[in-house]
Design a protein around this motif. Structure first.
Motif, PDB file in Angstrom:
ATOM      1  N   ARG A  59       0.857  -1.193   0.000  1.00 46.17           N
ATOM      2  CA  ARG A  59       0.000   0.000   0.000  1.00 46.17           C
ATOM      3  C   ARG A  59       0.882   1.228   0.000  1.00 46.17           C
ATOM      4  NH1 ARG A  59      -3.739  -1.370   4.985  1.00 46.17           N
ATOM      5  NH2 ARG A  59      -1.723  -1.023   5.879  1.00 46.17           N
ATOM      6  N   ASP A  60       0.616   2.152  -0.913  1.00 42.14           N
ATOM      7  CA  ASP A  60       1.324   3.430  -0.970  1.00 42.14           C
ATOM      8  C   ASP A  60       2.841   3.257  -0.999  1.00 42.14           C
ATOM      9  OD1 ASP A  60      -1.204   4.648  -0.808  1.00 42.14           O
ATOM     10  OD2 ASP A  60      -1.130   4.660   1.389  1.00 42.14           O
ATOM     11  N   GLY A  61       3.319   2.270  -1.695  1.00 42.09           N
ATOM     12  CA  GLY A  61       4.760   2.064  -1.827  1.00 42.09           C
ATOM     13  C   GLY A  61       5.410   1.461  -0.591  1.00 42.09           C
ATOM     14  N   GLU A  62       4.611   0.909   0.334  1.00 39.62           N
ATOM     15  CA  GLU A  62       5.133   0.260   1.534  1.00 39.62           C
ATOM     16  C   GLU A  62       4.536  -1.140   1.628  1.00 39.62           C
ATOM     17  OE1 GLU A  62       3.891   2.888   4.659  1.00 39.62           O
ATOM     18  OE2 GLU A  62       5.708   4.089   4.501  1.00 39.62           O
ATOM     19  N   VAL A  63       5.271  -2.059   2.239  1.00 38.70           N
ATOM     20  CA  VAL A  63       4.797  -3.434   2.399  1.00 38.70           C
ATOM     21  C   VAL A  63       4.324  -3.607   3.836  1.00 38.70           C
ATOM     22  CG1 VAL A  63       5.384  -5.871   2.165  1.00 38.70           C
ATOM     23  CG2 VAL A  63       6.480  -4.193   0.692  1.00 38.70           C
ATOM     24  N   TRP A  64       3.105  -4.112   4.001  1.00 39.60           N
ATOM     25  CA  TRP A  64       2.499  -4.308   5.316  1.00 39.60           C
ATOM     26  C   TRP A  64       2.157  -5.778   5.506  1.00 39.60           C
ATOM     27  CZ3 TRP A  64       1.972  -0.368   8.807  1.00 39.60           C
ATOM     28  CH2 TRP A  64       2.217   0.914   8.331  1.00 39.60           C
ATOM     29  N   LEU A  65       2.435  -6.283   6.694  1.00 44.20           N
ATOM     30  CA  LEU A  65       2.123  -7.667   7.051  1.00 44.20           C
ATOM     31  C   LEU A  65       0.806  -7.677   7.810  1.00 44.20           C
ATOM     32  CD1 LEU A  65       3.251 -10.525   6.889  1.00 44.20           C
ATOM     33  CD2 LEU A  65       4.417 -10.109   9.031  1.00 44.20           C
ATOM     34  N   GLN A  66      -0.170  -8.399   7.297  1.00 44.25           N
ATOM     35  CA  GLN A  66      -1.511  -8.446   7.874  1.00 44.25           C
ATOM     36  C   GLN A  66      -1.749  -9.799   8.543  1.00 44.25           C
ATOM     37  OE1 GLN A  66      -3.641  -5.804   7.604  1.00 44.25           O
ATOM     38  NE2 GLN A  66      -2.193  -4.659   6.365  1.00 44.25           N
ATOM     39  N   ASN A  67      -2.577  -9.808   9.587  1.00 38.31           N
ATOM     40  CA  ASN A  67      -3.066 -11.027  10.258  1.00 38.31           C
ATOM     41  C   ASN A  67      -1.989 -11.890  10.901  1.00 38.31           C
ATOM     42  OD1 ASN A  67      -5.631 -10.319   9.578  1.00 38.31           O
ATOM     43  ND2 ASN A  67      -5.855 -11.823   7.957  1.00 38.31           N
ATOM     44  N   MET A  68      -0.790 -11.380  11.117  1.00 37.59           N
ATOM     45  CA  MET A  68       0.197 -12.141  11.864  1.00 37.59           C
ATOM     46  C   MET A  68      -0.094 -11.913  13.345  1.00 37.59           C
ATOM     47  SD  MET A  68       4.355 -12.165  11.903  1.00 37.59           S
ATOM     48  CE  MET A  68       4.630 -10.688  12.838  1.00 37.59           C
TER      49      MET A  68
END
Length: 158
Positions: A59-68
């Motif tokens: 998102r918006d040029g950044e990597v996000w880790l979800q649901n960990m």
């Protein structure tokens, strides 16, 4: 005879996502740092991490880790973290741009496969993955059972 107890991760790993190789074809792996709070780091060191339903998104040029899921750290009491909050992953700009291109053009997804420490830093291994069909899953189960039978037969023979 069945083994008892919880299965351990590989040496040096805090947590592994064993379901990922069953659900997806893992094509390419990338190492990324994680931006964590203090109580999260302590909980990760204790092994309170679950990766089963986790995924990464850009998102918006950044990597996000979800649901960990990182379990709350008991001694932190009221200063604890939210267990399943999105966590920012630290990658070089070139790596992010390459991942954006691959996930957009081929319909691939980013799946975390393991969490480990490299020195004092918590790292996550991401895999570019393509989802398996139901018949692919059945094929991998069949191959695994055939391998077990072969190993069993060889061990009885020797």
């Amino acid at each position: 005879m069945a083994k008892k107890g919880k299965r351990k991760a590989a040496p040096g790993d805090v947590a592994t996502n064993r379901q990922a190789s069953f659900r997806y074809d893992l094509l390419e792996r990338v190492e990324a740092g994680m931006q964590l709070q203090g109580s999260e780091v302590k909980s990760v060191r204790e092994g309170g991490v679950q990766l089963k339903d986790a995924y990464a998104e850009i998102r918006d040029g950044e990597v996000w880790l979800q649901n960990m899921h990182i379990a709350p750290y008991k001694p932190a009491a009221h200063d604890n973290h939210e267990p399943e909050r999105p966590r920012k992953l630290l990658l070089h700009r070139r790596e992010i741009e390459r991942l954006i291109g691959k996930t957009a053009e081929r319909g691939l997804t980013l799946v975390p496969t393991r969490v480990y420490f490299k020195g004092p830093r918590a790292k996550v291994e991401l895999a570019l993955a393509k989802g398996k069909d139901q018949r692919d899953k059945r094929r991998s189960i069949k191959e695994r059972e055939q391998k077990r039978e072969i190993d069993r037969a060889l061990s009885e023979r020797y």
